[in-house]
Scaffold this motif. Structure first.
Motif, PDB file in Angstrom:
ATOM      1  N   ALA A 173      55.674  53.896   5.131  1.00 13.58           N
ATOM      2  CA  ALA A 173      56.981  53.267   5.346  1.00 13.58           C
ATOM      3  C   ALA A 173      56.848  51.751   5.443  1.00 13.58           C
ATOM      4  O   ALA A 173      57.637  51.005   4.852  1.00 13.58           O
ATOM      5  CB  ALA A 173      57.616  53.830   6.626  1.00 13.58           C
ATOM      6  N   ALA A 174      55.841  51.293   6.175  1.00 11.77           N
ATOM      7  CA  ALA A 174      55.650  49.850   6.343  1.00 11.77           C
ATOM      8  C   ALA A 174      55.265  49.187   5.028  1.00 11.77           C
ATOM      9  O   ALA A 174      55.764  48.104   4.697  1.00 11.77           O
ATOM     10  CB  ALA A 174      54.584  49.587   7.403  1.00 11.77           C
ATOM     11  N   SER A 175      54.370  49.815   4.267  1.00 14.07           N
ATOM     12  CA  SER A 175      53.933  49.218   3.006  1.00 14.07           C
ATOM     13  C   SER A 175      55.079  49.139   2.003  1.00 14.07           C
ATOM     14  O   SER A 175      55.230  48.139   1.292  1.00 14.07           O
ATOM     15  CB  SER A 175      52.759  50.002   2.417  1.00 14.07           C
ATOM     16  N   ASN A 176      55.928  50.171   1.949  1.00 13.51           N
ATOM     17  CA  ASN A 176      57.074  50.127   1.042  1.00 13.51           C
ATOM     18  C   ASN A 176      58.091  49.078   1.483  1.00 13.51           C
ATOM     19  O   ASN A 176      58.702  48.395   0.643  1.00 13.51           O
ATOM     20  CB  ASN A 176      57.749  51.498   0.977  1.00 13.51           C
ATOM     21  N   THR A 177      58.272  48.947   2.797  1.00 17.92           N
ATOM     22  CA  THR A 177      59.212  47.961   3.323  1.00 17.92           C
ATOM     23  C   THR A 177      58.774  46.549   2.964  1.00 17.92           C
ATOM     24  O   THR A 177      59.597  45.675   2.673  1.00 17.92           O
ATOM     25  CB  THR A 177      59.333  48.101   4.852  1.00 17.92           C
ATOM     26  N   VAL A 178      57.475  46.324   2.971  1.00 20.01           N
ATOM     27  CA  VAL A 178      56.946  45.004   2.625  1.00 20.01           C
ATOM     28  C   VAL A 178      56.892  44.807   1.113  1.00 20.01           C
ATOM     29  O   VAL A 178      57.271  43.751   0.593  1.00 20.01           O
ATOM     30  CB  VAL A 178      55.535  44.820   3.226  1.00 20.01           C
ATOM     31  N   ALA A 179      56.432  45.840   0.394  1.00 23.46           N
ATOM     32  CA  ALA A 179      56.148  45.679  -1.030  1.00 23.46           C
ATOM     33  C   ALA A 179      57.396  45.588  -1.905  1.00 23.46           C
ATOM     34  O   ALA A 179      57.429  44.791  -2.853  1.00 23.46           O
ATOM     35  CB  ALA A 179      55.270  46.833  -1.508  1.00 23.46           C
ATOM     36  N   LEU A 180      58.407  46.384  -1.625  1.00 24.59           N
ATOM     37  CA  LEU A 180      59.580  46.393  -2.503  1.00 24.59           C
ATOM     38  C   LEU A 180      60.285  45.036  -2.572  1.00 24.59           C
ATOM     39  O   LEU A 180      60.582  44.552  -3.676  1.00 24.59           O
ATOM     40  CB  LEU A 180      60.554  47.490  -2.052  1.00 24.59           C
ATOM     41  N   PRO A 181      60.573  44.381  -1.446  1.00 24.80           N
ATOM     42  CA  PRO A 181      61.181  43.045  -1.559  1.00 24.80           C
ATOM     43  C   PRO A 181      60.264  42.051  -2.265  1.00 24.80           C
ATOM     44  O   PRO A 181      60.733  41.243  -3.079  1.00 24.80           O
ATOM     45  CB  PRO A 181      61.416  42.646  -0.093  1.00 24.80           C
ATOM     46  N   LEU A 182      58.956  42.104  -1.951  1.00 23.60           N
ATOM     47  CA  LEU A 182      58.031  41.170  -2.589  1.00 23.60           C
ATOM     48  C   LEU A 182      57.992  41.367  -4.103  1.00 23.60           C
ATOM     49  O   LEU A 182      57.923  40.400  -4.864  1.00 23.60           O
ATOM     50  CB  LEU A 182      56.627  41.341  -2.014  1.00 23.60           C
ATOM     51  N   LEU A 183      58.048  42.617  -4.542  1.00 26.61           N
ATOM     52  CA  LEU A 183      57.918  42.907  -5.960  1.00 26.61           C
ATOM     53  C   LEU A 183      59.033  42.256  -6.781  1.00 26.61           C
ATOM     54  O   LEU A 183      58.788  41.739  -7.875  1.00 26.61           O
ATOM     55  CB  LEU A 183      57.919  44.420  -6.195  1.00 26.61           C
ATOM     56  N   PHE A 184      60.249  42.287  -6.254  1.00 21.84           N
ATOM     57  CA  PHE A 184      61.380  41.793  -7.035  1.00 21.84           C
ATOM     58  C   PHE A 184      61.805  40.373  -6.670  1.00 21.84           C
ATOM     59  O   PHE A 184      62.640  39.786  -7.362  1.00 21.84           O
ATOM     60  CB  PHE A 184      62.573  42.740  -6.875  1.00 21.84           C
ATOM     61  N   LEU A 185      61.236  39.808  -5.610  1.00 23.84           N
ATOM     62  CA  LEU A 185      61.666  38.486  -5.168  1.00 23.84           C
ATOM     63  C   LEU A 185      60.529  37.478  -5.176  1.00 23.84           C
ATOM     64  O   LEU A 185      60.512  36.541  -4.386  1.00 23.84           O
ATOM     65  CB  LEU A 185      62.281  38.586  -3.763  1.00 23.84           C
ATOM     66  N   SER A 186      59.556  37.668  -6.050  1.00 19.62           N
ATOM     67  CA  SER A 186      58.397  36.768  -6.122  1.00 19.62           C
ATOM     68  C   SER A 186      58.194  36.228  -7.531  1.00 19.62           C
ATOM     69  O   SER A 186      57.068  36.132  -8.020  1.00 19.62           O
ATOM     70  CB  SER A 186      57.138  37.501  -5.648  1.00 19.62           C
ATOM     71  N   ASP A 187      59.306  35.927  -8.206  1.00 18.01           N
ATOM     72  CA  ASP A 187      59.241  35.396  -9.572  1.00 18.01           C
ATOM     73  C   ASP A 187      58.524  36.373 -10.502  1.00 18.01           C
ATOM     74  O   ASP A 187      57.691  35.978 -11.318  1.00 18.01           O
ATOM     75  CB  ASP A 187      58.553  34.027  -9.593  1.00 18.01           C
ATOM     76  N   THR A 188      58.857  37.643 -10.355  1.00 22.62           N
ATOM     77  CA  THR A 188      58.244  38.674 -11.191  1.00 22.62           C
ATOM     78  C   THR A 188      59.231  39.161 -12.253  1.00 22.62           C
ATOM     79  O   THR A 188      59.153  38.790 -13.413  1.00 22.62           O
ATOM     80  CB  THR A 188      57.774  39.856 -10.335  1.00 22.62           C
ATOM     81  N   PHE A 189      60.197  40.001 -11.846  1.00 19.05           N
ATOM     82  CA  PHE A 189      61.168  40.552 -12.786  1.00 19.05           C
ATOM     83  C   PHE A 189      62.477  39.752 -12.835  1.00 19.05           C
ATOM     84  O   PHE A 189      63.226  39.860 -13.795  1.00 19.05           O
ATOM     85  CB  PHE A 189      61.490  42.007 -12.429  1.00 19.05           C
ATOM     86  N   VAL A 190      62.755  39.003 -11.789  1.00 20.63           N
ATOM     87  CA  VAL A 190      63.999  38.250 -11.714  1.00 20.63           C
ATOM     88  C   VAL A 190      63.694  36.776 -11.951  1.00 20.63           C
ATOM     89  O   VAL A 190      62.925  36.167 -11.193  1.00 20.63           O
ATOM     90  CB  VAL A 190      64.686  38.433 -10.352  1.00 20.63           C
ATOM     91  N   THR A 191      64.281  36.202 -12.988  1.00 25.86           N
ATOM     92  CA  THR A 191      64.041  34.785 -13.288  1.00 25.86           C
ATOM     93  C   THR A 191      64.685  33.909 -12.213  1.00 25.86           C
ATOM     94  O   THR A 191      65.725  34.259 -11.654  1.00 25.86           O
ATOM     95  CB  THR A 191      64.624  34.408 -14.661  1.00 25.86           C
ATOM     96  N   PRO A 192      64.078  32.767 -11.901  1.00 27.21           N
ATOM     97  CA  PRO A 192      64.614  31.886 -10.849  1.00 27.21           C
ATOM     98  C   PRO A 192      66.055  31.452 -11.097  1.00 27.21           C
ATOM     99  O   PRO A 192      66.805  31.211 -10.148  1.00 27.21           O
ATOM    100  CB  PRO A 192      63.662  30.683 -10.890  1.00 27.21           C
ATOM    101  N   SER A 193      66.472  31.369 -12.345  1.00 22.84           N
ATOM    102  CA  SER A 193      67.836  30.918 -12.654  1.00 22.84           C
ATOM    103  C   SER A 193      68.901  31.893 -12.165  1.00 22.84           C
ATOM    104  O   SER A 193      70.071  31.521 -12.010  1.00 22.84           O
ATOM    105  CB  SER A 193      67.992  30.710 -14.162  1.00 22.84           C
ATOM    106  N   LEU A 194      68.522  33.149 -11.925  1.00 29.00           N
ATOM    107  CA  LEU A 194      69.478  34.154 -11.468  1.00 29.00           C
ATOM    108  C   LEU A 194      69.597  34.196  -9.954  1.00 29.00           C
ATOM    109  O   LEU A 194      70.403  34.961  -9.414  1.00 29.00           O
ATOM    110  CB  LEU A 194      69.060  35.548 -11.984  1.00 29.00           C
ATOM    111  N   LEU A 195      68.797  33.410  -9.258  1.00 27.71           N
ATOM    112  CA  LEU A 195      68.778  33.424  -7.801  1.00 27.71           C
ATOM    113  C   LEU A 195      69.404  32.150  -7.249  1.00 27.71           C
ATOM    114  O   LEU A 195      69.451  31.120  -7.931  1.00 27.71           O
ATOM    115  CB  LEU A 195      67.329  33.548  -7.302  1.00 27.71           C
ATOM    116  N   PRO A 196      69.899  32.188  -5.999  1.00 27.84           N
ATOM    117  CA  PRO A 196      70.448  30.976  -5.380  1.00 27.84           C
ATOM    118  C   PRO A 196      69.398  29.870  -5.308  1.00 27.84           C
ATOM    119  O   PRO A 196      68.189  30.147  -5.243  1.00 27.84           O
ATOM    120  CB  PRO A 196      70.850  31.450  -3.971  1.00 27.84           C
ATOM    121  N   SER A 197      69.841  28.637  -5.301  1.00 28.22           N
ATOM    122  CA  SER A 197      68.916  27.502  -5.310  1.00 28.22           C
ATOM    123  C   SER A 197      68.023  27.477  -4.080  1.00 28.22           C
ATOM    124  O   SER A 197      66.855  27.082  -4.157  1.00 28.22           O
ATOM    125  CB  SER A 197      69.702  26.198  -5.404  1.00 28.22           C
TER     126      SER A 197
END
Length: 260
Positions: A173-197
């Motif tokens: 549970a802890a590893s998924n809680t940490v890993a899922l946000p990091l996976l999508f919010l670390s300049d991986t799948f989501v380009t910076p232009s789609l995120l707030p400044s």
């Protein structure tokens, strides 16, 4: 027995233990394969069409590799510590010359082997299913230190999670809680232009960001795509990742239990 001998013996035992758990072996490789098939081959948008996954396919190579360098060490090292603690194995290990750092080094080596195979499988699938074009150059060899350093970093982090969590279920549970946000919010799948400044500050704090950006510098050419070159460049991201890996491994070694 020498230090290398102790590490080799523990790594051999850990490898055999992993291979005996057929379900764990299957899902270790099945999860990233499914991710590539779903996001890389099925959920695709033409570049410039708006929304997610609009960048060229090669842009997302770091994201696919991030799935194994992030999820696998966190869950495997954390679960291994929880399993050892439940079986009182650390009390037995405390009577041997094997130190906490040696134990973590041995299990990190096992993860390096597993993740190395998984990373090669992912690259092959990405190239064949998504049509990604990775520039062939001598810089490609830097994929190896990037993957190694990321595995070391998250093995150390996984050891800390294993120490903090009170059970194997808690570790997952802890590893998924940490890993899922990091996976999508670390300049991986989501380009910076789609995120707030303001979100650049969050990316700066994520250790996975430096892996993703560093890998992108050697697997993707932004020229003509309208996408910016990754900050810090190859050398800068590699240096930051190295420092973070050293700190995380040291913290993980301290967190490995000796007795309960």
């Amino acid at each position: 027995m020498s230090r290398l001998g102790r590490i080799r013996a523990e790594a051999t035992a850990a490898t055999r233990s992993f291979l005996r758990r057929k379900t764990a072996v299957f899902f270790t490789f099945f999860f990233p394969v499914i991710l590539v098939v779903v996001f890389g081959a099925l959920v695709r948008t033409r570049p410039g069409g708006g929304g997610l996954f609009t960048a060229p396919p090669a842009y997302y190579v770091p994201g696919y590799l991030a799935t194994v360098v992030l999820f696998t060490p966190l869950s495997r090292i954390g679960s291994e510590i929880a399993r050892h603690r439940d079986d009182h194995r650390f009390e037995k290990l405390a009577t041997t010359p094997l130190s906490r750092a040696e134990w973590l080094a041995a299990h990190t080596l096992v993860n390096l082997g597993v993740i190395g195979v998984a990373a090669g499988l992912i690259l092959g699938l990405v190239l064949s299913l998504t049509g990604a074009q990775i520039p062939v150059s001598p810089a490609l060899v830097l994929l190896v230190p990037f993957v190694v350093l990321a595995v070391v970093l998250f093995c150390g982090f996984g050891a800390v999670l294993g120490r903090v969590a009170d059970s194997q279920d808690g570790v997952i549970a802890a590893s998924n809680t940490v890993a899922l946000p990091l996976l999508f919010l670390s300049d991986t799948f989501v380009t910076p232009s789609l995120l707030p400044s303001w979100f650049g500050t969050v990316e700066f704090l994520s250790p996975l960001t430096y892996f993703a950006r560093g890998v992108r510098t050697v697997t993707f050419v932004p020229t003509g795509t309208g996408l910016p070159a990754p900050p810090l460049g190859t050398t800068g991201n590699l240096a930051v990742l190295t420092a973070l890996a050293v700190v995380a491994f040291a913290a993980g070694a301290v967190a490995v239990p000796r007795t309960e």
